[in-house]
Write a protein that holds these residues in place. Structure first.
Motif, PDB file in Angstrom:
ATOM      1  N   GLU A  40       0.801  -1.222   0.000  1.00  0.00           N
ATOM      2  CA  GLU A  40       0.000   0.000   0.000  1.00  0.00           C
ATOM      3  C   GLU A  40       0.838   1.278   0.000  1.00  0.00           C
ATOM      4  O   GLU A  40       0.291   2.380   0.092  1.00  0.00           O
ATOM      5  CB  GLU A  40      -0.954  -0.012   1.193  1.00  0.00           C
ATOM      6  CG  GLU A  40      -1.948  -1.159   1.123  1.00  0.00           C
ATOM      7  CD  GLU A  40      -2.881  -1.211   2.310  1.00  0.00           C
ATOM      8  OE1 GLU A  40      -3.268  -0.139   2.826  1.00  0.00           O
ATOM      9  OE2 GLU A  40      -3.235  -2.334   2.727  1.00  0.00           O
ATOM     10  N   ILE A  41       2.160   1.140  -0.094  1.00  0.00           N
ATOM     11  CA  ILE A  41       3.008   2.337  -0.163  1.00  0.00           C
ATOM     12  C   ILE A  41       2.696   3.061  -1.464  1.00  0.00           C
ATOM     13  O   ILE A  41       2.696   2.460  -2.540  1.00  0.00           O
ATOM     14  CB  ILE A  41       4.504   1.963  -0.108  1.00  0.00           C
ATOM     15  CG1 ILE A  41       4.850   1.375   1.262  1.00  0.00           C
ATOM     16  CG2 ILE A  41       5.383   3.188  -0.384  1.00  0.00           C
ATOM     17  CD1 ILE A  41       6.271   0.862   1.359  1.00  0.00           C
ATOM     18  N   PRO A  42       2.428   4.377  -1.385  1.00  0.00           N
ATOM     19  CA  PRO A  42       2.103   5.113  -2.613  1.00  0.00           C
ATOM     20  C   PRO A  42       3.307   5.224  -3.551  1.00  0.00           C
ATOM     21  O   PRO A  42       4.461   5.139  -3.112  1.00  0.00           O
ATOM     22  CB  PRO A  42       1.672   6.488  -2.110  1.00  0.00           C
ATOM     23  CG  PRO A  42       2.180   6.599  -0.718  1.00  0.00           C
ATOM     24  CD  PRO A  42       2.372   5.212  -0.197  1.00  0.00           C
ATOM     25  N   ASP A  43       3.018   5.408  -4.829  1.00  0.00           N
ATOM     26  CA  ASP A  43       4.094   5.576  -5.808  1.00  0.00           C
ATOM     27  C   ASP A  43       4.853   6.879  -5.571  1.00  0.00           C
ATOM     28  O   ASP A  43       6.061   6.938  -5.751  1.00  0.00           O
ATOM     29  CB  ASP A  43       3.528   5.577  -7.232  1.00  0.00           C
ATOM     30  CG  ASP A  43       2.966   4.221  -7.630  1.00  0.00           C
ATOM     31  OD1 ASP A  43       3.445   3.194  -7.103  1.00  0.00           O
ATOM     32  OD2 ASP A  43       2.048   4.192  -8.467  1.00  0.00           O
ATOM     33  N   GLN A  44       4.141   7.909  -5.176  1.00  0.00           N
ATOM     34  CA  GLN A  44       4.749   9.217  -4.922  1.00  0.00           C
ATOM     35  C   GLN A  44       5.013   9.359  -3.425  1.00  0.00           C
ATOM     36  O   GLN A  44       4.078   9.354  -2.628  1.00  0.00           O
ATOM     37  CB  GLN A  44       3.803  10.336  -5.395  1.00  0.00           C
ATOM     38  CG  GLN A  44       4.378  11.719  -5.303  1.00  0.00           C
ATOM     39  CD  GLN A  44       5.465  11.954  -6.328  1.00  0.00           C
ATOM     40  OE1 GLN A  44       5.473  11.357  -7.401  1.00  0.00           O
ATOM     41  NE2 GLN A  44       6.405  12.812  -6.004  1.00  0.00           N
ATOM     42  N   LEU A  45       6.286   9.453  -3.046  1.00  0.00           N
ATOM     43  CA  LEU A  45       6.663   9.605  -1.647  1.00  0.00           C
ATOM     44  C   LEU A  45       7.033  11.060  -1.369  1.00  0.00           C
ATOM     45  O   LEU A  45       7.456  11.778  -2.276  1.00  0.00           O
ATOM     46  CB  LEU A  45       7.834   8.689  -1.309  1.00  0.00           C
ATOM     47  CG  LEU A  45       7.600   7.197  -1.569  1.00  0.00           C
ATOM     48  CD1 LEU A  45       8.856   6.401  -1.263  1.00  0.00           C
ATOM     49  CD2 LEU A  45       6.424   6.689  -0.755  1.00  0.00           C
ATOM     50  N   THR A  46       6.897  11.465  -0.116  1.00  0.00           N
ATOM     51  CA  THR A  46       7.209  12.839   0.284  1.00  0.00           C
ATOM     52  C   THR A  46       8.451  12.828   1.157  1.00  0.00           C
ATOM     53  O   THR A  46       8.418  12.350   2.298  1.00  0.00           O
ATOM     54  CB  THR A  46       6.030  13.451   1.063  1.00  0.00           C
ATOM     55  OG1 THR A  46       4.855  13.374   0.258  1.00  0.00           O
ATOM     56  CG2 THR A  46       6.305  14.901   1.412  1.00  0.00           C
ATOM     57  N   ARG A  47       9.558  13.330   0.598  1.00  0.00           N
ATOM     58  CA  ARG A  47      10.831  13.360   1.329  1.00  0.00           C
ATOM     59  C   ARG A  47      10.746  14.405   2.432  1.00  0.00           C
ATOM     60  O   ARG A  47      10.382  15.538   2.197  1.00  0.00           O
ATOM     61  CB  ARG A  47      11.974  13.679   0.371  1.00  0.00           C
ATOM     62  CG  ARG A  47      13.324  13.897   1.008  1.00  0.00           C
ATOM     63  CD  ARG A  47      13.911  12.702   1.656  1.00  0.00           C
ATOM     64  NE  ARG A  47      14.350  11.691   0.705  1.00  0.00           N
ATOM     65  CZ  ARG A  47      14.917  10.553   1.072  1.00  0.00           C
ATOM     66  NH1 ARG A  47      15.125  10.302   2.345  1.00  0.00           N
ATOM     67  NH2 ARG A  47      15.261   9.673   0.189  1.00  0.00           N
TER      68      ARG A  47
END
Length: 94
Positions: A40-47
């Protein structure tokens, strides 16, 4: 891949074969990617800003609550961790 909970934390999981952590840092039970909902980890991550150690990740709820897909470098073991909201856990991200 399998993960171990880091000792001293309630919800930080590390790759059980991570060479930058000691055996004392890894708790006994092994968790699978499915159990930790890594699918379920999204494709777009927020650093986000790096953290000095894994214990710092757990203190974020008080001043910078994590969101699903937040990504932080944990400097003491030189590894990225992603926040997985369904399990309310930080998991090493390769």
């Amino acid at each position: 891949m399998a993960y171990k909970k880091l000792a001293g934390t309630s919800a930080v999981f590390i790759d059980e074969n991570n060479p930058n952590s000691s055996a004392q840092e890894r708790d006994g039970l092994t968790w699978t990617a499915t159990e930790l909902h890594l699918q379920e980890i999204p494709d777009q991550l927020t650093r986000k800003e790096p953290m000095a150690n894994s214990l710092s990740l757990e203190g974020l709820e008080d001043y910078d609550p994590p969101h699903h897909g937040d990504l932080r470098l944990v400097q003491c073991i030189n590894a990225d961790f992603v926040y997985v909201a369904p399990t309310k856990a930080w998991v090493q991200y390769n």
